[in-house]
Enzyme design. Structure first.
Site, PDB file in Angstrom:
ATOM      1  N   TYR A 168     -11.120  -4.483   2.603  1.00  0.00           N
ATOM      2  CA  TYR A 168     -10.281  -4.050   3.717  1.00  0.00           C
ATOM      3  C   TYR A 168     -11.155  -3.963   4.958  1.00  0.00           C
ATOM      4  CZ  TYR A 168      -6.513  -1.412   6.056  1.00  0.00           C
ATOM      5  OH  TYR A 168      -5.511  -0.997   6.893  1.00  0.00           O
TER       6      TYR A 168
ATOM      7  N   ASP B  39      -5.647   8.905  10.591  1.00  0.00           N
ATOM      8  CA  ASP B  39      -4.372   8.324  11.002  1.00  0.00           C
ATOM      9  C   ASP B  39      -3.923   8.758  12.385  1.00  0.00           C
ATOM     10  OD1 ASP B  39      -3.386   6.628   8.820  1.00  0.00           O
ATOM     11  OD2 ASP B  39      -3.570   8.457   7.637  1.00  0.00           O
TER      12      ASP B  39
ATOM     13  N   GLU C 236       0.865  -1.184   0.000  1.00  0.00           N
ATOM     14  CA  GLU C 236       0.000   0.000   0.000  1.00  0.00           C
ATOM     15  C   GLU C 236       0.892   1.221   0.000  1.00  0.00           C
ATOM     16  OE1 GLU C 236      -3.933  -1.403   2.518  1.00  0.00           O
ATOM     17  OE2 GLU C 236      -2.741   0.281   3.207  1.00  0.00           O
TER      18      GLU C 236
END
Lengths: 264, 405
Positions: free
Chosen positions: A174, A60, A49
């Protein structure tokens, strides 16, 4: 069959679990970053990725926020990230998923981005802040360019949303392991295995579990009821502590190998 | 486009034309959908409306007055200037209108923890106030740069029992506080209510905040009719994220005869690159969950904004303002730090009102606009907040000098 599909098919044949490694493109600088990606591939990552750095990465945690900052300070841009993928392609056939936030891609131009990413050798696209509801703006262009659209499911996605994500996605699904942001954690959240099994029942797509996985043991446990484990922040930490030193990529290669060993 | 005299945005998916939407991670989507459902239900619920109305009246002190600024008008030598006195609302700004509404909603949704982001601290104080009243726990994210320049509000929040969490990333201002609040929410989404203070963020926040703030415009429209008959020539409000402006603009949108002017922060000047004038100088992009105008570089990286007022120091703006700009229904201008300080001085010296630095931008522009219009006209300025919080900063800048005439 796309390169991502082929990879998962061959993993299945070998009765192996996949390892997906995330790194931020351009961290700590463009040249060293390419060495780290190559090292991850050499260490046995089945899929890479490539994170396009963004100034405001709201999904994040601190590790990947800092990586984005380093990359941007070293001059990384979307165009340079694609050049990095091109560089990687000269030496490795490992499938690549471009991982990013929408704004830099939008600014680049969605159609142009898809075309250029494909030409650089990318195989799939994952946009963390583009849920099903807004994906119409990008998904057709990703498909037209011949790439996979990687859908996300979260612990808060009910059955309806999982169904929708499955219907839209290709390549793999995912599965976000925790309600939270990215970042290395000490242990897997309870119930992640059962949940991965439940999602597996709803899709024929391979399922990769990510967020928080930081050790070989956790990778093995996370992949037990899925098809692959994604390791991001733990790998980025190696880049963080080694920087552009010559031994950094080797340290990452060894770590990736230790992760992959537990998935065979 | 919709019918001429109707204004029915956003559409069902939370878009205002190409703007708005929900650009968030999958983890937050079901929470946003739950919130939208709860809000729709509350909006139609008589009990909810009654409770909010009585709180606005008895707790927040509404309706706030519409005040004719006689000496300021004389000084401007033009249109009569009316001020909508949101500075007189409880906690000192319009922010309480929204926090009371969303606070009630959070209570209905069974959330016992409320988080918020704040720039100038006004929204943080209004949130902490509502949490204290409801007896729920409150955490407010605030950039460390803003903590420095809005010390008084930090202390107020702590007195009200809120935890103020400093944010040291990025520009250490509102943008970064919002990033951190979103990260907290994504982590604690099952138990926590995220109380956004502006008409920004993902759907349904922009519409919900607008609706709760529209009480400003409804009152102002009625009060203006009572005092002057008819409608004002223009309505002027400052725009950071855009909540006080949407609040006062909304009831004036359908008629299309009233000029609506949003005043952004030109900071050190529009050409200096150090400003918060998102609509004047930004480009279309996605920040904090919605598509709107964004101050960004050519690669789509968000740039730091700058304004003397923490509440306008934000590189994004609510999507509905982007839409109103694109349709031409509202116009957006910008006022520098220096001009805002002049606006502050003017209102202090001529009317005995210390305005918030945010609102001083609207005062500065409104004063100039009034001077250009004839004496038979009247304009309305939204005085969104009081300036006590800014006194230490202004004192520092003036360095003890006597205020110039």
């Amino acid at each position: 069959m796309s390169r991502i599909e082929k990879t998962f098919a061959s993993l299945k044949e070998r009765r192996e679990k996949g390892l997906v490694v995330y790194l931020t493109a351009g961290d700590p600088d463009p040249r060293a970053s390419l060495s780290y990606f190559r090292a991850a591939a050499d260490g046995g990552a089945d899929l890479l990725e490539v994170g396009i750095p963004f100034s405001d990465p709201m999904a994040d945690g601190p590790t990947i926020q800092a990586a984005a900052r380093r990359a941007l300070e070293a001059g990384m841009t979307t165009a340079r990230a694609l050049a990095l993928i091109e560089g990687l392609r000269r030496t490795h056939a490992t499938p690549v998923v471009v991982f990013g936030y929408f704004n830099p891609l939008f600014r680049y131009g969605i159609r142009r981005f898809c075309r250029d990413a494909r030409a650089a050798g990318a195989d799939g696209v994952l946009v963390v802040d583009l849920p099903c509801e807004e994906a119409g703006e990008m998904l057709p262009e990703v498909r037209n360019a011949g790439m996979d659209w990687i859908s996300l499911v979260a612990p808060t996605s009910g059955p309806g949303r999982v169904r929708r994500a499955v219907a839209m996605g290709s390549g793999f699904l995912y599965l976000i392991s925790v309600t939270g942001i990215t970042g290395a954690r000490q242990s897997l959240p309870p119930g992640v295995e059962a949940w991965a099994r439940e999602v597996k029942r709803r899709t024929s797509l391979p399922v990769a579990v990510g967020f928080g996985i930081s050790t070989p043991g956790m990778a093995r446990a996370a992949a037990r009821s899925a098809d692959a484990a994604v390791v991001g922040s733990a790998c980025v930490r190696i880049v963080e502590s080694n920087g552009a030193s010559r031994t950094g990529p080797e340290a990452l290669r060894r770590f990736v190998r230790s992760l992959k060993k537990e998935l065979r | 486009m919709q019918e001429n005299n109707k204004y029915a945005w956003p559409d069902r998916s939370g878009h205002y034309g190409i703007f708005g939407g929900r650009y968030v991670s999958e983890t937050l989507m079901s929470a946003l959908i739950d919130l939208e459902t709860a809000y729709r239900k509350a909006k139609r619920d008589r009990g909810f409306i009654r409770e909010l109305d009585s709180l606005l009246r008895e707790y927040a002190g509404r309706p706030t007055p519409l005040y004719f600024a006689r000496r300021l008008t004389e000084k401007a030598k033009g249109a009569r200037i009316f001020l909508k006195r949101e500075d007189l609302a409880h906690t000192g700004s319009h922010k309480i209108n929204n926090t009371l509404g969303q606070g009630l909603l959070a209570g209905r949704m069974g959330k016992r923890r409320i988080i918020a982001e704040t720039g100038a601290g006004q929204h943080g104080v209004a949130t902490a106030t509502v949490c204290a009243r409801m007896g729920v726990s409150c955490a407010v994210y605030m950039g460390s740069e803003d903590i420095r320049r809005q010390e008084l509000n930090v202390f107020r929040m702590r007195l009200l029992g809120a935890e103020v969490i400093p944010v040291d990333s990025g520009s250490r201002t509102l943008k970064d506080a919002m990033n951190e609040a979103l990260r907290d929410w994504v982590t604690n989404v099952r138990t926590t209510y995220y109380l956004i203070g502006s008409t920004a963020g993902p759907h349904p926040y922009p519409v919900m905040v607008r609706d709760f703030q529209t009480v400003i415009g409804r009152e102002a429209l009625r009060q203006f009719r009572e005092i002057c008959g008819g409608l004002p020539s223009a309505v002027v409000a400052c725009v950071g994220g855009g909540s006080n402006a949407m609040g006062i603009f909304t009831p004036f949108l359908p008629g299309k005869t009233v000029r609506l002017v949003g005043v952004e922060a030109a900071g050190l000047g529009l050409s200096s690159g150090r400003h918060g004038a998102t609509l004047c100088r930004g480009r279309v992009g996605v920040l904090h969950g919605s598509k709107s105008f964004v101050i960004q570089d050519k690669d789509g990286q968000i740039r730091e904004a700058h304004s003397i007022s923490a509440g306008l120091d934000y590189p994004g703006v609510g999507p509905e303002h982007a839409f109103l700009k694109s349709t031409g229904r509202a116009t957006y201008v910008a006022v520098t730090d220096e001009q805002a300080l002049e606006g502050f001085d003017l209102l202090s010296r001529y009317e005995g009102i210390l305005p918030a630095l945010e609102s001083s931008h609207a005062v500065a522009y409104g004063f100039r606009l009034a001077g250009k219009l004839g004496r038979s006209r009247a304009i309305l300025i939204n005085l969104s907040g009081r300036g006590d919080k800014d006194v230490p900063l202004i004192a520092g800048r003036k360095g003890g000098k006597r205020v110039a005439d």
